[in-house]
Design a protein around this motif. Structure first.
Motif, PDB file in Angstrom:
ATOM      1  N   ALA A 102      10.595  -0.555  -4.785  1.00 58.20           N
ATOM      2  CA  ALA A 102      11.510   0.588  -4.708  1.00 58.20           C
ATOM      3  C   ALA A 102      10.713   1.895  -4.732  1.00 58.20           C
ATOM      4  O   ALA A 102      11.005   2.822  -3.966  1.00 58.20           O
ATOM      5  N   TRP A 103       9.699   1.976  -5.599  1.00 58.81           N
ATOM      6  CA  TRP A 103       8.824   3.155  -5.631  1.00 58.81           C
ATOM      7  C   TRP A 103       8.175   3.347  -4.261  1.00 58.81           C
ATOM      8  O   TRP A 103       8.188   4.432  -3.702  1.00 58.81           O
ATOM      9  N   PHE A 104       7.637   2.259  -3.718  1.00 64.65           N
ATOM     10  CA  PHE A 104       6.954   2.290  -2.425  1.00 64.65           C
ATOM     11  C   PHE A 104       7.909   2.729  -1.313  1.00 64.65           C
ATOM     12  O   PHE A 104       7.557   3.543  -0.464  1.00 64.65           O
ATOM     13  N   SER A 105       9.121   2.216  -1.327  1.00 64.19           N
ATOM     14  CA  SER A 105      10.111   2.534  -0.290  1.00 64.19           C
ATOM     15  C   SER A 105      10.466   4.011  -0.263  1.00 64.19           C
ATOM     16  O   SER A 105      10.872   4.534   0.774  1.00 64.19           O
ATOM     17  N   ARG A 112       3.239   5.627   2.619  1.00 65.69           N
ATOM     18  CA  ARG A 112       3.246   4.158   2.639  1.00 65.69           C
ATOM     19  C   ARG A 112       1.964   3.623   3.279  1.00 65.69           C
ATOM     20  O   ARG A 112       1.368   2.662   2.790  1.00 65.69           O
ATOM     21  N   GLN A 113       1.540   4.236   4.378  1.00 62.90           N
ATOM     22  CA  GLN A 113       0.322   3.781   5.049  1.00 62.90           C
ATOM     23  C   GLN A 113      -0.888   3.951   4.135  1.00 62.90           C
ATOM     24  O   GLN A 113      -1.742   3.067   4.055  1.00 62.90           O
ATOM     25  N   GLU A 114      -0.951   5.065   3.421  1.00 62.87           N
ATOM     26  CA  GLU A 114      -2.061   5.296   2.495  1.00 62.87           C
ATOM     27  C   GLU A 114      -2.060   4.259   1.376  1.00 62.87           C
ATOM     28  O   GLU A 114      -3.100   3.706   1.016  1.00 62.87           O
ATOM     29  N   VAL A 115      -0.890   3.987   0.823  1.00 68.45           N
ATOM     30  CA  VAL A 115      -0.784   3.000  -0.254  1.00 68.45           C
ATOM     31  C   VAL A 115      -1.176   1.613   0.249  1.00 68.45           C
ATOM     32  O   VAL A 115      -1.889   0.876  -0.441  1.00 68.45           O
ATOM     33  N   PHE A 123       3.624  -4.483   1.420  1.00 72.12           N
ATOM     34  CA  PHE A 123       3.385  -4.044   0.043  1.00 72.12           C
ATOM     35  C   PHE A 123       3.633  -5.197  -0.924  1.00 72.12           C
ATOM     36  O   PHE A 123       2.815  -5.466  -1.810  1.00 72.12           O
ATOM     37  N   ARG A 124       4.764  -5.873  -0.756  1.00 71.15           N
ATOM     38  CA  ARG A 124       5.102  -6.985  -1.659  1.00 71.15           C
ATOM     39  C   ARG A 124       4.027  -8.075  -1.602  1.00 71.15           C
ATOM     40  O   ARG A 124       3.625  -8.610  -2.633  1.00 71.15           O
TER      41      ARG A 124
END
Length: 143
Positions: free
Chosen positions: A35-38, A45-48, A106-107
């Motif tokens: 949820a944080w990522f979304s 998002r790409q950086e993460v 991410f998941r």
């Protein structure tokens, strides 16, 4: 550690490090991390994804870690990120996946990192670890 994002929508590395390690150590749920990522911008998002892929590689993930992480992630084993992480050696380029696959990536990445990092905490770092990210306080537990 900072909990803010840059004005350009990018995430500061320490925030990512905090969230990912909390998920890996079961101090934050994977759903909460996702949820944080979304909530991040496309660039964020790409950086993460680049950052978390780096964490996974630093944890020396194996193909077995990949399979265990995919099972833990809730993402289908046939999804692009799942296939990429289970290859030997694992593929990179998760940040280049289409935007609609970012949450899956991410998941998968966080779950695989959690498997590999737990193994490392239980073997190499057991009782002698000075890594701050391996010693998060249990009081930080989040829903």
């Amino acid at each position: 550690m900072t909990e803010t994002s840059g004005e350009d929508g990018r995430v500061f590395p320490r925030e990512t490090e905090q969230v990912v390690n909390e998920v890996a150590q079961d101090l934050r749920t994977l759903d909460d991390g996702a949820a944080w990522f979304s909530g991040l911008s496309l660039a964020g998002r790409q950086e993460v994804l680049r950052e978390v892929a780096g964490y996974a590689m630093q944890a020396h993930i194996t193909a077995a870690d990949g399979r265990a992480g995919v099972a833990r992630s809730g993402v289908k084993p046939t999804a692009n990120p799942s296939v990429m992480i289970c290859m030997d050696p694992p593929r990179s380029g998760f940040s280049n996946l289409p935007a609609d696959e970012h949450v899956k990536a991410f998941r998968v990445l966080v779950s695989v990192f959690a498997v590999a990092d737990t193994r490392r905490r239980d073997t190499y770092c057991k009782g002698t670890c000075g890594h701050t990210w391996h010693n998060l306080p249990a009081a930080a537990k989040r829903p």
